[in-house]
Design an enzyme around this catalytic site. Structure first.
Site, PDB file in Angstrom:
ATOM      1  CD  GLU A  52      -2.926   3.296  -1.200  1.00 32.81           C
ATOM      2  OE1 GLU A  52      -2.778   4.388  -1.214  1.00 32.81           O
ATOM      3  OE2 GLU A  52      -2.310   2.557  -1.352  1.00 32.81           O
ATOM      4  CB  CYS A  61      -1.006  -0.064   1.296  1.00 31.64           C
ATOM      5  SG  CYS A  61      -0.063  -0.156   2.726  1.00 31.64           S
TER       6      CYS A  61
END
Length: 130
Positions: A110, A2
């Site tokens: 995110e 990520c």
């Protein structure tokens, strides 16, 4: 991988999760809630010959083998896809050589910005290390 992750755990919690108290660069460890590429973060490696596990504080990112001077790279590579990691030149060599590690984390996320919002907010998962 990520774009951001967190590790709010203290050193003792990380040792319990990793199954070792052996560190390299422990003095550089800092818990953090916004780990991003190029920051120093704890990872666990295992020596192939002895089987010894060690917690390292390493910089997040890959310096490709063809880089003549790492300081001149615009950015470090950090996002390998599982389905292509054996094919991409930057990652193929380290993977075949067994240069792998376990990233210690208790959450990932995110940044997300809604279509009508001018501000971004984190969205992701948190799971405490027990």
């Amino acid at each position: 991988m990520c774009g951001r992750y967190r590790n709010g755990s203290d050193a003792e919690t990380i040792e319990a999760a990793a199954g070792t108290t052996q560190w390299r660069d422990r003095e550089n460890f800092r818990a953090g809630y916004n780990a991003s590429p190029t920051t120093n973060n704890p990872v666990v490696t295992k020596d192939a010959a002895s089987g010894t596990k060690t917690i390292h504080v390493m910089r997040w990112g890959l310096i490709p083998s063809w880089a003549k001077d790492p300081k001149t790279l615009p950015t470090l590579m950090f996002n390998a896809r599982g389905e292509t990691v054996h094919d991409k030149p930057a990652f193929r060599g380290p993977v075949k050589a067994g240069k792998r590690c376990v990233v210690i984390t208790d959450g990932f996320y995110e940044w997300y910005r809604g279509k009508d919002s001018k501000y971004a907010s984190p969205t992701g998962r948190y799971h405490p290390i027990i």
